[in-house]
Design an enzyme around this catalytic site. Structure first.
Site, mmCIF file in Angstrom:
data_model
loop_
_atom_site.group_PDB
_atom_site.id
_atom_site.type_symbol
_atom_site.label_atom_id
_atom_site.label_comp_id
_atom_site.label_asym_id
_atom_site.label_seq_id
_atom_site.Cartn_x
_atom_site.Cartn_y
_atom_site.Cartn_z
ATOM 1 N N LYS A 100 0.826 -1.197 0.000
ATOM 2 C CA LYS A 100 0.000 0.000 0.000
ATOM 3 C C LYS A 100 0.868 1.258 0.000
ATOM 4 O O LYS A 100 0.394 2.356 -0.272
ATOM 5 C CB LYS A 100 -0.879 0.021 1.265
ATOM 6 C CG LYS A 100 -1.762 -1.173 1.445
ATOM 7 C CD LYS A 100 -2.411 -1.118 2.843
ATOM 8 C CE LYS A 100 -3.082 -2.441 3.161
ATOM 9 N NZ LYS A 100 -3.511 -2.464 4.567
ATOM 10 N N GLY A 101 2.121 1.089 0.334
ATOM 11 C CA GLY A 101 2.992 2.230 0.620
ATOM 12 C C GLY A 101 3.174 3.216 -0.511
ATOM 13 O O GLY A 101 3.429 4.397 -0.273
ATOM 14 N N ASP A 140 7.531 2.545 -2.759
ATOM 15 C CA ASP A 140 7.756 3.595 -1.768
ATOM 16 C C ASP A 140 9.226 3.694 -1.371
ATOM 17 O O ASP A 140 9.832 4.749 -1.462
ATOM 18 C CB ASP A 140 6.852 3.395 -0.535
ATOM 19 C CG ASP A 140 6.919 1.989 0.045
ATOM 20 O OD1 ASP A 140 7.723 1.158 -0.439
ATOM 21 O OD2 ASP A 140 6.157 1.697 0.983
ATOM 22 N N LYS A 199 17.334 3.264 0.205
ATOM 23 C CA LYS A 199 18.311 3.291 1.297
ATOM 24 C C LYS A 199 19.697 3.009 0.726
ATOM 25 O O LYS A 199 19.848 2.168 -0.152
ATOM 26 C CB LYS A 199 17.935 2.259 2.363
ATOM 27 C CG LYS A 199 16.626 2.619 3.054
ATOM 28 C CD LYS A 199 16.346 1.739 4.259
ATOM 29 C CE LYS A 199 14.978 2.068 4.825
ATOM 30 N NZ LYS A 199 14.598 1.190 5.938
ATOM 31 N N PHE A 220 14.716 3.316 9.775
ATOM 32 C CA PHE A 220 13.326 2.987 9.445
ATOM 33 C C PHE A 220 12.553 4.298 9.385
ATOM 34 O O PHE A 220 12.609 5.113 10.306
ATOM 35 C CB PHE A 220 12.738 2.063 10.510
ATOM 36 C CG PHE A 220 11.393 1.520 10.125
ATOM 37 C CD1 PHE A 220 11.289 0.408 9.300
ATOM 38 C CD2 PHE A 220 10.229 2.127 10.566
ATOM 39 C CE1 PHE A 220 10.053 -0.084 8.931
ATOM 40 C CE2 PHE A 220 8.982 1.641 10.199
ATOM 41 C CZ PHE A 220 8.893 0.524 9.378
ATOM 42 N N VAL A 221 11.829 4.497 8.281
ATOM 43 C CA VAL A 221 11.095 5.756 8.104
ATOM 44 C C VAL A 221 9.590 5.508 7.979
ATOM 45 O O VAL A 221 9.157 4.422 7.582
ATOM 46 C CB VAL A 221 11.603 6.533 6.860
ATOM 47 C CG1 VAL A 221 12.993 7.094 7.104
ATOM 48 C CG2 VAL A 221 11.590 5.653 5.611
ATOM 49 N N ASP A 278 4.320 3.044 6.542
ATOM 50 C CA ASP A 278 3.636 2.781 7.809
ATOM 51 C C ASP A 278 4.526 2.082 8.815
ATOM 52 O O ASP A 278 5.576 1.543 8.478
ATOM 53 C CB ASP A 278 2.408 1.895 7.567
ATOM 54 C CG ASP A 278 2.803 0.451 7.275
ATOM 55 O OD1 ASP A 278 3.712 0.245 6.441
ATOM 56 O OD2 ASP A 278 2.225 -0.464 7.884
HETATM 57 P P1 5GP Z 1 12.791 -4.553 0.421
HETATM 58 O O1 5GP Z 1 12.158 -5.728 -0.252
HETATM 59 O O2 5GP Z 1 13.470 -3.609 -0.551
HETATM 60 O O3 5GP Z 1 13.724 -4.981 1.521
HETATM 61 O O4 5GP Z 1 11.664 -3.774 1.183
HETATM 62 C C1 5GP Z 1 10.684 -3.121 0.509
HETATM 63 C C2 5GP Z 1 9.443 -2.902 1.353
HETATM 64 O O5 5GP Z 1 9.705 -2.975 2.752
HETATM 65 C C3 5GP Z 1 8.900 -1.520 1.128
HETATM 66 O O6 5GP Z 1 7.976 -1.510 0.067
HETATM 67 C C4 5GP Z 1 8.231 -1.200 2.451
HETATM 68 O O7 5GP Z 1 6.919 -1.730 2.474
HETATM 69 C C5 5GP Z 1 9.057 -1.946 3.462
HETATM 70 N N1 5GP Z 1 10.058 -1.070 4.064
HETATM 71 C C6 5GP Z 1 11.400 -1.116 3.893
HETATM 72 N N2 5GP Z 1 12.026 -0.157 4.594
HETATM 73 C C7 5GP Z 1 11.053 0.534 5.228
HETATM 74 C C8 5GP Z 1 11.065 1.673 6.109
HETATM 75 O O8 5GP Z 1 12.082 2.267 6.457
HETATM 76 N N3 5GP Z 1 9.846 2.076 6.560
HETATM 77 C C9 5GP Z 1 8.679 1.464 6.218
HETATM 78 N N4 5GP Z 1 7.553 1.974 6.725
HETATM 79 N N5 5GP Z 1 8.626 0.396 5.387
HETATM 80 C C10 5GP Z 1 9.814 -0.057 4.904
#
Ligand code: 5GP
Length: 172
Positions: A39-40, A95, A126, A147-148, A154
């Site tokens: 949803k982000g 997101d 990141k 973490f944001v 969310d």
């Molecule tokens: P990845 O697969 O790249 O590790 O993570 C992607 C997903 O993890 C993002 O779409 C998000 O939903 C969640 N996510 C990763 N880092 C953050 C963060 O710092 N804050 C939040 N709220 N969600 C995150």
């Protein structure tokens, strides 16, 4: 609790103006199928699409990879697209790119469906070695490992509607 604003509403708006111009230039004469990762990405996607001149269709998919503030390392497609992407110019909206796992899996999955092109727009990436080789075609901001929350992001479904991006500090 929310520690501090990392990216203000004004900075987000200014960067979206620039990204929209980049996207319009890259897709001149074409039509985009915007794919939002629920949803982000919803706030980022809708605010950016409103700034585009390029014709656009919208679809969504949903994946699950996070619980609380840490990646589970698993990838599950919870909801698939409702459109056929074969022959279309697909632009994925994400997101935040953290480990990059979600986007790698999505590129693999959607790549098998014969899109004409498959590119990525991400609000945040990141600065981590794990995602260094992952190509983000249209990137809003590079951030640190924190973490944001806010602007779609969310913590267990809270804070998505903050109009800015803030750092979450679990120790406070
Ligand atoms: P990845 O697969 O790249 O590790 O993570 C992607 C997903 O993890 C993002 O779409 C998000 O939903 C969640 N996510 C990763 N880092 C953050 C963060 O710092 N804050 C939040 N709220 N969600 C995150």
């Amino acid at each position: 609790m929310i520690d501090r604003t990392l990216i203000s509403e004004e900075r987000i708006a200014a960067r979206l103006d620039e990204l929209a111009r980049e996207i319009d230039t890259a897709y001149a004469g074409r039509e985009i199928l915007a794919v939002g990762v629920l949803k982000g990405s919803v706030f980022f996607l809708t605010d950016l699409l409103k700034r585009l001149s390029t014709p656009v269709a919208v679809d969504f998919l949903q994946v699950r990879s996070y619980a609380g503030t840490s990646s589970t390392g698993n990838f599950e497609l919870v909801r698939d697209l409702s459109s056929d992407i074969a022959g279309r110019d697909v632009l994925i909206f994400e997101d935040v790119v953290d480990t990059g796992l979600t986007l790698r899996k999505l590129l693999g999955l959607l790549g098998t469906r014969q899109p004409r092109s498959l590119k990525i727009a991400a609000l945040l990436k990141k600065d981590l070695p794990e995602n260094a080789d992952l190509p983000v075609d249209f990137l809003g901001f590079t951030i640190g490992p924190e973490f944001v929350v806010g602007y779609g992001l969310d913590l267990d479904e809270k804070y998505r509607n903050l109009p800015f991006v803030a750092i979450w500090d679990p120790t406070r």
